[in-house]
Design a protein around this motif. Structure first.
Motif, PDB file in Angstrom:
ATOM      1  N   ALA A 174      -0.046   8.278   6.900  1.00  0.00           N
ATOM      2  CA  ALA A 174       0.276   7.325   7.960  1.00  0.00           C
ATOM      3  C   ALA A 174      -0.734   6.183   8.030  1.00  0.00           C
ATOM      4  O   ALA A 174      -0.381   5.045   8.376  1.00  0.00           O
ATOM      5  CB  ALA A 174       0.339   8.050   9.304  1.00  0.00           C
ATOM      6  N   LEU A 175      -1.978   6.445   7.694  1.00  0.00           N
ATOM      7  CA  LEU A 175      -3.030   5.433   7.796  1.00  0.00           C
ATOM      8  C   LEU A 175      -3.092   4.506   6.588  1.00  0.00           C
ATOM      9  O   LEU A 175      -3.556   3.373   6.686  1.00  0.00           O
ATOM     10  CB  LEU A 175      -4.398   6.122   7.951  1.00  0.00           C
ATOM     11  CG  LEU A 175      -4.660   6.845   9.275  1.00  0.00           C
ATOM     12  CD1 LEU A 175      -5.890   7.735   9.139  1.00  0.00           C
ATOM     13  CD2 LEU A 175      -4.850   5.847  10.391  1.00  0.00           C
ATOM     14  N   SER A 176      -2.654   4.983   5.443  1.00  0.00           N
ATOM     15  CA  SER A 176      -2.804   4.217   4.206  1.00  0.00           C
ATOM     16  C   SER A 176      -1.811   3.063   4.126  1.00  0.00           C
ATOM     17  O   SER A 176      -0.676   3.156   4.605  1.00  0.00           O
ATOM     18  CB  SER A 176      -2.604   5.149   3.009  1.00  0.00           C
ATOM     19  OG  SER A 176      -2.766   4.449   1.796  1.00  0.00           O
ATOM     20  N   ASP A 177      -2.271   1.958   3.549  1.00  0.00           N
ATOM     21  CA  ASP A 177      -1.381   0.838   3.263  1.00  0.00           C
ATOM     22  C   ASP A 177      -1.818   0.191   1.949  1.00  0.00           C
ATOM     23  O   ASP A 177      -2.648   0.742   1.214  1.00  0.00           O
ATOM     24  CB  ASP A 177      -1.359  -0.164   4.420  1.00  0.00           C
ATOM     25  CG  ASP A 177      -2.726  -0.778   4.719  1.00  0.00           C
ATOM     26  OD1 ASP A 177      -3.601  -0.805   3.818  1.00  0.00           O
ATOM     27  OD2 ASP A 177      -2.938  -1.250   5.856  1.00  0.00           O
ATOM     28  N   ASP A 178      -1.274  -0.969   1.646  1.00  0.00           N
ATOM     29  CA  ASP A 178      -1.569  -1.624   0.369  1.00  0.00           C
ATOM     30  C   ASP A 178      -3.029  -2.048   0.240  1.00  0.00           C
ATOM     31  O   ASP A 178      -3.501  -2.330  -0.870  1.00  0.00           O
ATOM     32  CB  ASP A 178      -0.666  -2.846   0.179  1.00  0.00           C
ATOM     33  CG  ASP A 178       0.796  -2.472  -0.031  1.00  0.00           C
ATOM     34  OD1 ASP A 178       1.046  -1.305  -0.384  1.00  0.00           O
ATOM     35  OD2 ASP A 178       1.666  -3.332   0.170  1.00  0.00           O
TER      36      ASP A 178
END
Length: 417
Positions: A174-178
């Motif tokens: 949920a916390l990870s993004d590009d």
């Protein structure tokens, strides 16, 4: 200033100030300052992981001899290569490879001034505008402090006490993004005393691969395992996802002041090299301090000559201390331990302030405990967990018994009537 020129003014960095305010050393110094100087009893240090002053934790004579031999040889008085002396890097590669299903190369190893500098280097080389890194909560706050200085955004994923402090992998996703560059794990765990299983480490690797990030595995407490879970290095899963292992001789050899650490790339697929991470590590090493050359010179002998009996003795002492710690916690109504520690030198305990009369939180608890009982433990807010406490059990068993006796008396004195 002359000629009407304006003085040079630096504005405070709020993120840096916030990180500095939860520096473990700074908090422990404040607690030590709060101790009653008229108390004739010895201070019981249950706040930090340095058991080296205690006789039961004296390092091995072979390690001491290795340092003496290196100094007296006269061969290690000059500057070392910035990545470290080749014999030392080769010895560390062989030492770590004994726990892996593949062989590391000396070229995978970079020597540092303790594990603290390893953290500094990795955080710095990953920092770029907009980037973020995923850190565990509770965790070791040096990562947050370094990230603040480098303007690298921090996002915290949870460790789950009800599951033996396993990583909440759903929160990681949920916390990870590009813009997420990496996630950090610590095993054996500081501050929780947990050790991740082979199965859980594999799930971490698979999650990181799915998110296209790599794993920084802090293994400074490597092999300090005495419970049901054996120590497994995260590097074993380097073929699934790139792993950067951070470590040192500080804890296993009980010599934190010797300041010899390493960064190791577990990356059979050369992803870290192709992405430029390896070159950035080398570039940073070109502009920073090196580990003392005589310590690098001593490493091969330290690793080769230290007998298994020394490690077994240390594990036996820590296991006894962990047992004492876990049993004594049960006798104190205002604190509870969700899981008996399996490794490292710490345990996290939950503080129930509702049963205490004049204590509002973990900070007030530790301040008053230091003042009234000359016992120092770390408040959980420093690790991202309000109303928790981190207790170090790597002290002499007699001192640990005395410390818990004082904590019990303190809690009884402050209990609601």
């Amino acid at each position: 200033m002359e000629n009407g020129s304006k003085p040079l003014v630096f504005k405070p960095n709020d993120a840096v100030d916030a990180a500095a305010s939860v520096n473990v050393r700074g908090i422990l110094y404040k607690l030590l300052d709060n101790i009653n100087k008229d108390d004739d009893r010895p201070t019981i240090p249950l706040g930090h992981g340095d058991p080296s002053p205690f006789p039961s934790f004296r390092t091995s004579t072979s390690a001491e001899d290795a340092v003496i031999d290196a100094v007296r040889s006269g061969h290690f008085n000059s500057y070392a290569p910035t990545v470290g002396l080749l014999p030392a890097r080769r010895a560390i590669a062989d030492y770590l490879s004994s726990d892996l299903s593949y062989q590391l190369s000396p070229d995978d190893v970079y020597l540092t001034v303790g594990c603290t500098q390893s953290i500094e280097i990795m955080i710095t080389v990953l920092a770029r505008p907009g980037a973020n890194i995923l850190l565990p909560k509770p965790g070791y706050p040096m990562y947050e402090a370094r990230a603040a200085f480098s303007n690298l955004e921090v996002r915290h994923f949870d460790l789950l006490p009800e599951k033996g402090w396993e990583v909440d992998l759903d929160s990681v996703e949920a916390l990870s993004d590009d813009n997420t560059v990496a996630m950090v794990i610590v095993s054996p765990g500081n501050p929780c005393g947990n050790i991740f299983t082979h199965q859980h480490l594999k799930k971490i690797a698979e999650t990181a691969r799915k998110l296209r990030i790599f794993v920084i595995s802090d293994e400074v407490y490597g092999h300090l395992a005495f419970g049901s879970n054996p120590f497994v290095p995260m590097g074993e899963f380097g073929s699934i996802v790139p792993v950067v292992t951070l470590g040192s001789i500080s804890k296993r050899w009980i010599v934190p002041g010797w300041r010899l650490g390493w960064i190791v790339t577990n990356d059979p697929n050369n992803i870290l090299k192709e992405s430029g991470i390896v070159q950035n590590i080398k570039s940073y090493l070109n502009i920073t301090s090196d580990a003392a050359t005589f310590m690098q010179g001593a490493v091969p002998q330290i690793l080769e000559k230290t007998k298994g009996e020394f490690f077994s003795k240390i594990i036996d002492v820590i296991r006894e201390a962990a047992d004492i710690c876990f049993e004594r916690i049960k006798e104190i109504p205002c604190i509870s331990c969700p899981r008996k520690p399996d490794g490292s030198m710490f345990v996290m305990v939950k503080l129930d302030v509702s049963v205490l009369e004049d204590i509002r939180d973990d900070w007030e608890f530790t301040l008053k405990l230091a003042k009234e009982e000359s016992v120092v433990i770390l408040p959980g807010f420093a690790l991202g967990m309000k109303n928790w406490l981190r207790i170090t059990f790597a002290v002499e068993p007699e001192s640990l018994e005395e410390g818990f006796g004082r904590i019990k008396a303190f809690c009884q004195r402050h209990a609601k009537k």
